[in-house]
Enzyme design. Structure first.
Site, PDB file in Angstrom:
ATOM      1  CG  ASP A 395      37.961  45.678  37.832  1.00  0.00           C
ATOM      2  OD1 ASP A 395      38.148  45.375  39.002  1.00  0.00           O
ATOM      3  OD2 ASP A 395      38.836  45.660  36.971  1.00  0.00           O
ATOM      4  NE  ARG A 876      43.119  42.653  50.520  1.00  0.00           N
ATOM      5  CZ  ARG A 876      43.990  42.850  49.532  1.00  0.00           C
ATOM      6  NH1 ARG A 876      43.748  42.362  48.327  1.00  0.00           N
ATOM      7  NH2 ARG A 876      45.106  43.497  49.737  1.00  0.00           N
ATOM      8  CG  ASP A 902      40.626  45.811  33.240  1.00  0.00           C
ATOM      9  OD1 ASP A 902      40.167  45.412  34.314  1.00  0.00           O
ATOM     10  OD2 ASP A 902      41.785  46.189  33.102  1.00  0.00           O
ATOM     11  CG  ASP A 906      36.766  42.629  36.202  1.00  0.00           C
ATOM     12  OD1 ASP A 906      36.688  42.614  37.435  1.00  0.00           O
ATOM     13  OD2 ASP A 906      37.619  43.270  35.573  1.00  0.00           O
TER      14      ASP A 906
END
Lengths: 1201, 370
Positions: A395, A876, A902, A906
């Site tokens: 991420d 996106r 985090d 995710d």
């Protein structure tokens, strides 16, 4: 009188004044129990669960086989020992884990909360577990919610409650929850005894973002209930002095508990491979048994009718036919050879993994001082997977970056100012000094721009002011004693008014007053579409200000540490960017001190507080990419619009004066310069925003307002109309400046990425963020290099996407004809060119294109393109897409994947990946809860993978192979003996040694080695990330290695069998006097073998080996001295004692291990020569000349320079 | 002062504990202890197998093993051993008739004499063994077929032997003593040795039949029920093993200390051999007190009372005379093994030295630029 409740099948119902109290339905109480067992159910349930493991069933089967008379090889009770031992070790582990859960449950159940007692008519202290559905609960600031509670009353003047939901979704920004609509107008305190309504709501479910229901009052009025009215268990009340609610869901029916799925069972790659080889062991076992059985049959057959004396008849005195004998023998052999299936392997692996987890947990390098958090291993059984990762999916926000937005630089009116993070306010001091020292007649336009710029930063947002650690005061209200604002009272302000007023007269046309040309304005609140549906929303602009804040936002905002020191104000922002801007403005003494739905108060240096009448807030949306506020300027009394938005859109909305005079030139120059700076900012990886303003005339505003009100009140297509209305407003803007906000990279991210990449890991970034930001960050963390060729895939339709993919491929073919897809072929020269190519390509794909790319018809192509790129960025992307990408790569490429993130977005990706890693830093717990490992920082990944992963993998791989070796070697001894005992299933090794050899005598050293051995030091592993490829390619445990190990084991057992055989051939040696030396030799050989495998010897290795040998002799001596008549069928009385007096025994003990391990020693030496060359190669490799690399014939590592 | 103290503590490896105890104001945190164990930094010895360490090891092993091997080989060769096969499978063999006619059920003893000669005298104590081949005394069911409690003198087991003894547990409704297949197949040939003087007269050589079993077997493991006297009474109500000619209390009626379960021939037999070809100690010929050899060279006759049938399993029966050394009987294998392994190590050492020399040069040249 209990609260009678009446649920309907789909609806829960709570009714105070129910007419039929006897229709009681039991709702679950608030006590939680996460334990698996009770005292009574432990034994049966645990055994049942353990028997799910095939191996355990197998061993129990073997043990029971011993009770069958025709084939009992051992004393049946003794044969049970290993199984009982194994089962009890696991059971004790389970019991301990369950006890820990029980303790934490108890702790949680006994927390206090205030529950309204209907008898005493007051709130009483109760335990959490005593709260029931339907109870009224009073909560104070900073308390944790014990259950899911419907909010009925709040001390907050706006009837709001702020909660922190970090434990649920990981977002640390405060969320607002509001009192149920019907109770909004309660002026006095809520009185539970007067409550008289029925609540109906949906059944308990685990959807955190949904709650629906309605409340029916006695009057018959019915109000809807929304998720905004519900406070979820586990959240913390913030900024609100007190609130009262009614428990809706309790205990295990709360959304928090329903979301808690408990740990998952994952099986590591190594374990899967091991299970295959366990299967091979079973086959080898069966072959050996079958061989023996046939051998026995033939042996019997050769005697024919002449029964020799030693061929004992069956107990009944009947003669056994060779065939029947062979069948019986087959069963006997399964028992005798059972050790070949390493019964203790599973337990040993579990023990070793627990130790590994412990050491990972204890590592200081994986500890973060700032947050005082460790690495957490939430999955105990996949530590070794960490050493085999091939793809990392990361991420961006909060993982690579801090998710702490820091205002870095800004440009105002074409002049660039940089901002020191420490709050050095050079700019403002300088500016405002100028403002004071200069006479007003010379008030330059850039200065007014600066003031406007800061005002825009301060008010053009939805930031709420709060005081830290205190219930939210209504900052800005007139009643607030500390923040008394007198618009008229301040003499400074009055003076400024005069000044500005006079300035206006002199500087007509200058920027303070420069506004847009006449345009019609409309008025009204701009709610987000999903909010307007809420029945509580009474409409009107009164609510619009706050409704904005409830807008869900993936971002969170962390208070800057330094910010709190200077002022007591704390800003709660929807997105960290907004907060960063407000804090930045405050650093320049332009601070936001209060925000009300219709008024924003700003404190300016020397001017005191200015209250802007807030007319409209046109919220941010991703299409417009901007937001605006419409205020009435307190000084000029003009209607002013401040707009803040992405540079790409704002720049287009700027109107330049058409005149070609100096003013027009200046504007053009400013625009040009600003654009330049914006480009610079973007290159630095800053998030850029443009700030613009316009001044409206009353007439323009009136026109716009009328349309806007129409739009607001429209029934159909309101959103679209509001959107159009906003578009009408945001035109002809005057550019004030631009800001550059840094989403600061976490410490060590570029280094970590570089090092992971050197380790052969492919790193993909999957982010929900927009493309520009993602690319910026990718540059900042060296994921993309400036000279990388970037392929951007943006497509609107599948056809186009497919087309672009195809073009891409053809492009590649043109560009690099030598390129071939299955990478990297072993020859160094081609991998050289290939890595060079891979180096150059970066793929950027956006969410919409990704949707097409993930389609089954295109995914192959997408993967082919993606894997040939050095870095891949998916922007996106939705959480689902993230997980689909991971799944695609994992399944199609058959690689080991690691997902790190985090936030709540995710979670799905973390769950799909082979190893999920959560960052426990900023966004709280959601990702951590789903993860297998939780890290404090991204940079910890480096040590976790490169060092601990490598170690765990190499330790376990070696241990597993060693286990196979050990058991095979030991069992083969008995197998060879079958050739000399008529395949009768006899064993020269005493049954005790046979059973306890694995469990006791040889168990400890390998556990120590499996836990502590370090093949390469931590420093080297981090310096030379290439060594990680060892694990990626499964170098330590390849399928052929199992067979090599087996061959080695059989060789060693041959030596250990035949040296004593020939040494004692044709002597008067008896069965056990001959077998005991063999056992001893085997033990020595096995231990020395382990010694050769052990790379680092600590005192624990020495102790464990000494202990093993000591234990063997102690047990043997005691056992051989204990009983002259027991231990049927074998009786080794005084055997060991006699052996220890014989020189022959010692002579055997010296020569056999040497002879058995000689090949290994020679091979080990050769390998170590090559390995040292490898390490050396890697060293050399970091320098440009790699001439030597290719000359080394045997290179285990594929080294890419 | 405080600060410097603090820093000093931070320098050493165990500071968290020190601070935790000493500093009153320090906040308790979750920071892991910085101990060598927890940080996996235990001092370790890394035996890097380089040419420098492995080559000497090979040579040392070689240099130690070869002399040991030579010593063992010489020792083994000094042992004198004589083996006489008296199975009688061969027509020319003196025991041919006995071997052909004999079975377990025959009652008439058959005797045969086997002459042999010694080329060299046997100097020290001579051990006389009988050897059997192809006799699987290690067969699983055979090995188990005994009752240690009964042999240990347990009266209950005497009357009711263990199930393990089946089908040699009872005979004629009476418990068998000693029960089981091992006892049942007791070796029952009698061997006697005569020296033929050059003048033609036969001198019986004194064979000592005690001291051939393990001391612990004789005194701990095997006991007669109710002491050694009146064995006839004690064993009343039991039956002899089916293959036996006489009862267990008639094994050596002359010596109560060698009768019943503690008969040493019986004890030796009960210690089952490890391999199908084995020998068992039968008698000892003690060294004479004067200087004459125990067995002077010359002609001898082995008198065999041929009772034990081996034809059913094509076994061989042997008589072995052997002296022993500190390492047991004659067996050159271990000496050869030591010499071989030592030589291999030595040879490998040389080979690796050569390889190392070649590769070492290459490594050297490569190391120079770094």
């Amino acid at each position: 009188s209990n609260w009678p409740c009446k649920p309907t099948p789909t609806v829960r119902k709570q009714n105070k004044g129910d007419d039929s109290p006897q229709k009681k339905i039991h709702y679950s109480d608030n006590e939680i129990k996460t334990t698996k067992y009770t005292l009574l159910s432990f034994l049966p349930k645990n055994l049942f669960e353990q028997f799910h493991r095939f191996a355990n069933v197998y061993f129990v089967f073997i043990a029971l086989l011993n009770f069958v008379p025709v084939c009992n090889a051992f004393q049946p009770q003794l044969a049970l020992a290993p199984v009982v031992f194994i089962l009890s070790v696991t059971a004790i582990k389970d019991l301990w884990e369950d006890y820990r859960r029980h303790r934490s449950d108890k702790e949680i159940n006994h927390m206090d909360c205030l529950v309204y007692s209907r008898y005493k008519h007051q709130y009483m202290e109760r335990f959490w577990k005593e709260a029931r559905v339907g109870d009224f609960i009073r909560l104070r600031c900073n308390e944790i919610l014990p259950a899911d509670v419907l909010l009925l009353s709040s001390s907050d003047p706006d009837r709001l409650v702020h909660i922190e939901t970090a434990t649920l979704d990981g977002e640390t920004n405060l969320k607002q929850r509001r009192v149920v609509c019907s109770f909004l107008d309660l002026d006095c305190d809520f009185d539970p005894s007067k409550y008289n309504s029925v609540i109906e709501c949906e059944k308990p479910n685990n959807d955190l973002a949904r709650f629906r229901g309605y409340i029916t009052h006695r009057s018959g009025r019915r109000d809807g209930l929304y998720k905004d009215n519900l406070l979820l268990r586990g959240c913390t009340i913030r900024n609100t002095e007190e609130c009262v609610g009614i428990v809706i869901y309790a205990g295990h029916e709360t959304k928090a508990m329903l979301n808690n799925n408990g740990p998952r069972y994952k099986r590591s790659k190594l374990e899967k491979q091991m299970n295959v080889d366990v299967g091979w062991c079973v086959i080898i076992l069966l072959v050996m048994c079958l061989f023996s059985a046939i051998g026995h049959g033939l042996w019997m057959y050769q005697y024919g009718d002449k029964r020799p004396v030693f061929d004992v008849l069956s107990p009944e005195g009947a003669e056994l036919s060779p065939v029947l004998s062979a069948i019986y023998l087959f069963l006997t052999m399964i028992i005798v050879f059972q050790v070949l299936i390493p019964v203790s392997l599973f337990v040993s692996i579990e023990i070793v993994k627990i130790c590994q987890v412990y050491f990972i947990h204890q590592d200081q390098d994986l500890y973060d001082e700032e947050t005082d958090s460790h690495l957490q291993c939430r999955a105990l059984n996949i530590t070794e997977d960490l050493g085999q990762m091939q793809y990392i999916f990361s991420d961006k926000t909060g993982t690579l970056t801090e998710n702490k937005m820091v205002f870095r630089r800004c440009t105002v009116a074409g002049v660039e100012y940089s901002h020191d993070a420490n709050g050095e306010t050079i700019l403002s001091q300088m500016t405002f000094k100028r403002f004071h020292s200069q006479s007003l007649s010379q008030l330059p336009s850039d200065l007014t721009d600066i003031i406007d710029f800061f005002i825009a930063l301060t008010i053009c947002n939805t930031v709420v002011v709060s005081s830290p650690n205190q219930p939210r005061q209504k900052v800005g209200t007139d009643s607030g004693p500390r923040w008394k604002i007198g618009t008229e009272g301040s003499p400074v302000l009055r003076k400024l008014r005069q000044v500005v007023g006079s300035g206006r007269s002199r500087l007509t046309g200058e920027s303070w007053l420069t506004g847009g040309s006449g345009r019609s304005w409309l008025t009204g609140g701009s709610g987000r579409s999903w909010l307007t549906g809420g029945s509580w929303l009474t409409g009107g602009s009164g609510c619009s200000g706050c409704s904005m804040q409830t807008g869900s936002s993936g971002c969170s905002m962390q208070t800057e540490p330094g910010a709190l020191e200077e002022g007591e104000l704390r800003y709660e922002a929807e997105s960290p960017d907004e907060a960063a801007l407000v804090y930045a403005a405050r650093a320049y003494k332009c601070s936001l001190v209060g925000r009300l739905p219709d008024q924003v108060t700003v404190e300016l240096p020397d001017l005191g507080k200015l209250s802007f009448e807030l007319l409209h807030t046109l919220g941010f949306d991703s299409t417009r990419k901007r937001m605006s506020v419409v205020v009435r300027h307190p000084l000029t009394d003009q209607i002013t619009v401040y707009t803040k938005g992405a540079d790409s859109v704002i720049m287009d909305l700027i109107t330049l004066p058409s005149t070609d005079d100096s003013k027009g030139k200046r504007q053009r120059k400013i625009l040009y310069k600003t654009q330049n700076y914006l480009n610079l900012y973007a290159a630095d990886g800053l998030r850029t925003l443009c700030i613009a303003k316009k001044v409206m005339t009353k007439e323009e505003y009136a026109v716009w307002l009328r349309h806007h009100l129409e739009a607001e009140t429209a029934i159909q297509g309101r959103e679209e109309l509001l959107f159009q209305s906003a578009l009408r407003l945001e035109i002809n803007l005057h550019l004030l400046g631009a800001t550059g906000v840094e989403d600061r990279l976490q410490d060590g991210v570029p280094e970590t990425i570089a090092s992971l990449r050197k380790a052969g890991l492919q790193i993909w970034v999957l982010t929900g963020d927009k493309q520009e930001t993602a690319i910026n960050i990718a540059y900042a963390c060296k994921l993309l290099e400036p000279d990388d060729e970037i392929i951007t895939l943006n497509a609107d339709s599948q056809v186009r996407s497919s087309h672009s993919t195809l073009t891409l491929r053809s492009f590649q073919k043109d560009y690099a004809p030598a390129y071939s897809f299955p990478p990297p072929p072993p020859s160094p020269s081609s991998s050289q060119t290939q890595s060079f190519l891979v180096h150059r390509l970066g793929l950027v794909i956006d969410g919409r294109t990704l949707a097409y790319a993930l389609d089954s018809s295109l995914d192959e192509k997408f993967l082919q393109v993606a894997r040939s790129c050095r870095s891949v960025l998916c922007c996106r992307s939705t959480p689902l897409q993230k997980s689909m990408v991971v799944k695609l790569v994992r399944n199609k490429l058959k690689v080991m994947t690691l997902a790190i993130g985090d936030g709540a977005n995710d979670v799905s990706m973390i769950q799909v990946a082979d190893v999920g890693v959560g960052i426990s830093g900023q966004e709280g717990m959601q990702a951590v809860m789903a993860s297998d490992f939780a890290l404090p920082r991204f940079r910890n990944l480096q040590k976790l993978l490169l060092v601990h992963g490598h170690w765990c993998y190499s330790r376990l791989a070696n241990m597993i192979l060693y286990f196979f070796y050990k058991n095979a070697m030991f069992v083969a001894l008995i197998f060879w003996y079958q050739f000399y005992c008529g395949f009768s299933g006899s064993a020269m090794i005493d049954q005790w040694y046979l059973i306890f050899f694995n469990l006791m005598f040889s168990a400890f050293p390998q556990l120590i080695t499996g836990t502590l051995d370090k093949d390469v030091s931590s420093e080297t592993l981090q310096e030379l990330p290439q060594l990680y490829m060892n694990g990626q390619n499964s170098e330590e445990y390849k399928p052929y290695m199992f067979w090599m190990t087996m061959i080695d084991a059989f060789y060693q057992s041959l030596v250990c069998f035949f040296i004593p055989y020939f040494a004692y051939a044709d002597s008067d040696v008896d069965l056990l006097t001959w077998g005991t030396p063999i056992t001893t030799l085997a033990l020595f050989t096995i231990l020395i073998h382990l010694g050769l495998e052990t790379k680092t010897w600590t005192w624990m290795n020495w102790v464990s080996i000494t202990f093993s040998v000591g234990l063997f002799f102690t047990v043997a001596l005691c056992y051989n001295a204990s009983c002259p008549t027991c231990y049927s069928p074998s009786n080794p009385y005084w055997t060991m004692q006699r052996l220890l007096r014989e020189p022959l025994f010692y002579l055997l003990c010296v020569i056999t291990p040497v002879a058995a391990l000689l090949p290994r020693l020679v091979r080990g030496r050769c390998v170590s020569v090559y390995e040292s060359e490898n390490v050396w190669d890697v060293h050399v490799c970091s320098r440009p000349h790699s001439e030597m690399l290719n000359t080394t014939g045997v290179v285990d590592l594929t080294v890419k320079c | 002062m405080m600060a410097s103290n603090y820093n000093a503590k931070e320098e050493d490896g165990h500071q968290p504990a020190a601070i935790g105890h000493g500093g009153a104001g320090t906040v308790k945190n979750k920071k892991p202890d910085n101990t060598a164990f927890k940080q996996q930094r235990l001092p370790a010895w890394q035996p890097i197998l380089t040419a420098g360490t492995v080559l000497p090891a090979f040579f040392v092993i070689g240099l130690i093993f070869i002399p040991i091997g030579i010593g063992l080989f010489v020792t083994s060769n000094n042992i004198k051993e004589l083996e006489i096969d008296y199975t009688g499978g061969d027509m020319s063999s003196p025991c041919y008739n006995c071997s052909q006619s004999y079975s377990w059920n025959s009652t008439k003893p058959c005797t045969c004499s086997v002459p042999f000669s010694l080329d060299q005298p046997f100097e020290s104590n001579v051990f006389m063994y009988y050897g059997l081949s192809n006799f699987y005394q290690n067969h699983r069911r055979y090995v188990k077929s005994r009752d240690d409690s009964q042999l240990n003198g347990d009266k209950a087991s005497l009357k009711s032997p263990s199930k393990e003894c089946e089908p040699y547990r009872t005979s004629d409704e009476k418990p068998i003593a000693p029960c089981g297949a091992i006892a049942n197949s007791l070796f029952n040939d009698t061997l006697e040795l005569y020296y033929i003087d050059p003048n033609g007269s036969r001198t019986a050589i004194p064979l000592v039949k005690k001291g051939i079993a393990w001391w612990t077997d004789k005194h701990v493991k095997f006991r007669n029920p109710g002491g050694n006297d009146n064995l006839t009474v004690v064993f009343q109500g039991t039956s002899k093993p089916v293959n036996w000619r006489k009862s267990v209390y008639e094994l050596d009626p002359s010596d109560p200390d060698n009768n019943g379960f503690i008969n040493e021939d019986f004890i030796v037999w009960m210690r089952t051999a490890a391999l199908p070809t084995f020998r068992k100690l039968y008698r000892i010929i003690h060294k004479k007190p004067n200087m004459t050899p125990t067995l002077p060279l010359g002609q001898y006759i082995l008198e065999v009372t041929y009772n034990y049938p081996v034809r059913s399993f094509e076994g061989r029966k042997r008589m072995i005379l052997s002296t022993i050394s500190w390492m047991g009987g004659k067996n050159p294998f271990l000496g050869i093994a030591y010499i071989t392994v030592g030589s291999v190590c030595f040879f490998l050492g040389i080979v690796l030295l050569i390889i190392h020399h070649k590769y070492g040069n290459r490594n050297h040249s490569a190391d120079i630029p770094s």
